[in-house]
Design a protein around this motif. Sequence first.
Motif, PDB file in Angstrom:
ATOM      1  N   ASP A  82      94.691  25.980  35.242  1.00 24.78           N
ATOM      2  CA  ASP A  82      96.073  26.394  35.466  1.00 24.78           C
ATOM      3  C   ASP A  82      96.747  26.615  34.107  1.00 24.78           C
ATOM      4  OD1 ASP A  82      99.089  25.586  35.658  1.00 24.78           O
ATOM      5  OD2 ASP A  82      98.483  26.177  37.694  1.00 24.78           O
ATOM      6  N   PRO A  83      97.277  27.830  33.849  1.00 22.15           N
ATOM      7  CA  PRO A  83      97.860  28.102  32.533  1.00 22.15           C
ATOM      8  C   PRO A  83      99.086  27.237  32.248  1.00 22.15           C
ATOM      9  CG  PRO A  83      98.271  29.935  34.027  1.00 22.15           C
ATOM     10  CD  PRO A  83      97.356  28.985  34.737  1.00 22.15           C
ATOM     11  N   LEU A  94      90.471  27.878  23.394  1.00 23.34           N
ATOM     12  CA  LEU A  94      89.900  28.985  22.616  1.00 23.34           C
ATOM     13  C   LEU A  94      88.814  28.476  21.663  1.00 23.34           C
ATOM     14  CD1 LEU A  94      93.195  30.926  21.814  1.00 23.34           C
ATOM     15  CD2 LEU A  94      91.614  31.300  23.720  1.00 23.34           C
ATOM     16  N   THR A  95      89.035  27.305  21.078  1.00 25.88           N
ATOM     17  CA  THR A  95      88.050  26.714  20.172  1.00 25.88           C
ATOM     18  C   THR A  95      86.752  26.384  20.904  1.00 25.88           C
ATOM     19  OG1 THR A  95      89.801  25.815  18.766  1.00 25.88           O
ATOM     20  CG2 THR A  95      87.632  24.789  18.576  1.00 25.88           C
ATOM     21  N   VAL A  96      86.861  25.865  22.126  1.00 27.67           N
ATOM     22  CA  VAL A  96      85.662  25.572  22.922  1.00 27.67           C
ATOM     23  C   VAL A  96      84.866  26.851  23.160  1.00 27.67           C
ATOM     24  CG1 VAL A  96      84.831  24.857  25.210  1.00 27.67           C
ATOM     25  CG2 VAL A  96      86.570  23.496  24.021  1.00 27.67           C
ATOM     26  N   ALA A 102      81.185  32.579  21.784  1.00 29.10           N
ATOM     27  CA  ALA A 102      81.984  33.765  22.118  1.00 29.10           C
ATOM     28  C   ALA A 102      82.504  34.461  20.870  1.00 29.10           C
ATOM     29  CB  ALA A 102      83.163  33.374  23.005  1.00 29.10           C
ATOM     30  N   THR A 103      82.520  35.780  20.928  1.00 29.89           N
ATOM     31  CA  THR A 103      83.163  36.558  19.877  1.00 29.89           C
ATOM     32  C   THR A 103      84.676  36.457  20.074  1.00 29.89           C
ATOM     33  OG1 THR A 103      83.253  38.591  21.184  1.00 29.89           O
ATOM     34  CG2 THR A 103      81.231  38.210  19.866  1.00 29.89           C
ATOM     35  N   ILE A 104      85.443  36.948  19.122  1.00 25.38           N
ATOM     36  CA  ILE A 104      86.905  36.917  19.248  1.00 25.38           C
ATOM     37  C   ILE A 104      87.347  37.672  20.503  1.00 25.38           C
ATOM     38  CG2 ILE A 104      89.082  37.617  18.184  1.00 25.38           C
ATOM     39  CD1 ILE A 104      87.745  35.237  16.785  1.00 25.38           C
ATOM     40  N   ALA A 105      86.767  38.838  20.746  1.00 24.68           N
ATOM     41  CA  ALA A 105      87.127  39.618  21.939  1.00 24.68           C
ATOM     42  C   ALA A 105      86.737  38.866  23.211  1.00 24.68           C
ATOM     43  CB  ALA A 105      86.448  40.980  21.907  1.00 24.68           C
ATOM     44  N   GLU A 106      85.563  38.245  23.214  1.00 21.50           N
ATOM     45  CA  GLU A 106      85.128  37.483  24.385  1.00 21.50           C
ATOM     46  C   GLU A 106      86.020  36.271  24.633  1.00 21.50           C
ATOM     47  OE1 GLU A 106      80.324  38.390  24.447  1.00 21.50           O
ATOM     48  OE2 GLU A 106      81.110  36.840  23.105  1.00 21.50           O
ATOM     49  N   VAL A 107      86.519  35.661  23.564  1.00 22.35           N
ATOM     50  CA  VAL A 107      87.428  34.514  23.702  1.00 22.35           C
ATOM     51  C   VAL A 107      88.676  34.925  24.470  1.00 22.35           C
ATOM     52  CG1 VAL A 107      88.994  32.989  22.422  1.00 22.35           C
ATOM     53  CG2 VAL A 107      86.624  33.204  21.697  1.00 22.35           C
ATOM     54  N   ALA A 108      89.268  36.038  24.078  1.00 22.64           N
ATOM     55  CA  ALA A 108      90.485  36.514  24.753  1.00 22.64           C
ATOM     56  C   ALA A 108      90.209  36.832  26.222  1.00 22.64           C
ATOM     57  CB  ALA A 108      91.034  37.750  24.033  1.00 22.64           C
ATOM     58  N   TYR A 111      89.531  33.529  28.176  1.00 18.32           N
ATOM     59  CA  TYR A 111      90.766  32.764  28.433  1.00 18.32           C
ATOM     60  C   TYR A 111      91.574  33.413  29.557  1.00 18.32           C
ATOM     61  CZ  TYR A 111      95.024  30.125  27.869  1.00 18.32           C
ATOM     62  OH  TYR A 111      96.105  29.314  28.118  1.00 18.32           O
ATOM     63  N   ALA A 112      91.670  34.736  29.537  1.00 18.80           N
ATOM     64  CA  ALA A 112      92.401  35.443  30.589  1.00 18.80           C
ATOM     65  C   ALA A 112      91.752  35.203  31.955  1.00 18.80           C
ATOM     66  CB  ALA A 112      92.477  36.939  30.280  1.00 18.80           C
ATOM     67  N   ALA A 113      90.438  35.238  31.996  1.00 19.37           N
ATOM     68  CA  ALA A 113      89.742  34.990  33.264  1.00 19.37           C
ATOM     69  C   ALA A 113      89.893  33.535  33.695  1.00 19.37           C
ATOM     70  CB  ALA A 113      88.264  35.356  33.139  1.00 19.37           C
ATOM     71  N   LEU A 114      89.717  32.603  32.755  1.00 15.75           N
ATOM     72  CA  LEU A 114      89.824  31.171  33.071  1.00 15.75           C
ATOM     73  C   LEU A 114      91.179  30.833  33.681  1.00 15.75           C
ATOM     74  CD1 LEU A 114      88.542  28.278  32.807  1.00 15.75           C
ATOM     75  CD2 LEU A 114      89.771  28.134  30.625  1.00 15.75           C
ATOM     76  N   THR A 115      92.241  31.401  33.123  1.00 14.98           N
ATOM     77  CA  THR A 115      93.593  31.086  33.600  1.00 14.98           C
ATOM     78  C   THR A 115      94.074  32.069  34.661  1.00 14.98           C
ATOM     79  OG1 THR A 115      94.544  32.319  31.746  1.00 14.98           O
ATOM     80  CG2 THR A 115      94.249  29.935  31.451  1.00 14.98           C
ATOM     81  N   GLY A 116      93.202  32.991  35.055  1.00 13.71           N
ATOM     82  CA  GLY A 116      93.512  33.950  36.117  1.00 13.71           C
ATOM     83  C   GLY A 116      92.571  33.740  37.285  1.00 13.71           C
ATOM     84  N   PRO A 117      91.704  34.734  37.551  1.00 13.02           N
ATOM     85  CA  PRO A 117      90.808  34.632  38.710  1.00 13.02           C
ATOM     86  C   PRO A 117      89.711  33.582  38.547  1.00 13.02           C
ATOM     87  CG  PRO A 117      90.277  36.580  37.439  1.00 13.02           C
ATOM     88  CD  PRO A 117      91.540  35.999  36.838  1.00 13.02           C
ATOM     89  N   GLY A 118      89.464  33.144  37.325  1.00 10.41           N
ATOM     90  CA  GLY A 118      88.429  32.156  37.049  1.00 10.41           C
ATOM     91  C   GLY A 118      87.216  32.782  36.406  1.00 10.41           C
TER      92      GLY A 118
END
Length: 153
Positions: A82-83, A94-96, A102-108, A111-118
């Motif tokens: 939950d964001p 992001l550090t995890v 993960a690359t920088i692009a993959e991190v973003a 994170y968007a997926a984790l706090t969104g659809p999963g």
Amino acid sequence: MNMVMVICGDPGGPCPMCGAAAAFHVAEAIEAGRVVWTTTSRCTHCNYVSQDRASPALFDRVAAITRRTLLARVGLTRLRADPGENRDRRRRTLTVFRRQGATIAEVADAYAALTGPGLTGTPAEMTVLAEHLTAEGVQVTLEHSSDDHAEIA
């Protein structure tokens, strides 16, 4: 925590020695906080056996046949955060992801997926990621998933 799931499949691949159909088996486990995949090809015609063991980082690219076989047998597990509840832990999250390869692009994206659809992946992948995030204070939930969008690996 050690978790072992033996997943077997037969994608119908030919034996590299004699060309007969070879059985393909995949095992997924968690050992010492890392995902471990063992793949075995066995030919019943000439008794050829090949075994490979890998411990890929979460964002590593792995053999498609291994991934398809695992997912066909165990399905996907979805990891969510939950964001709002985790707002103060965003940097830790992001550090995890970076520590998991993960690359920088993959991190973003992750994170968007984790706090969104999963995020989705194999049960072992998502369990390991959940353990790493929880160790950093991030509150997450795991659930079996019936679809395959937002798969991370």
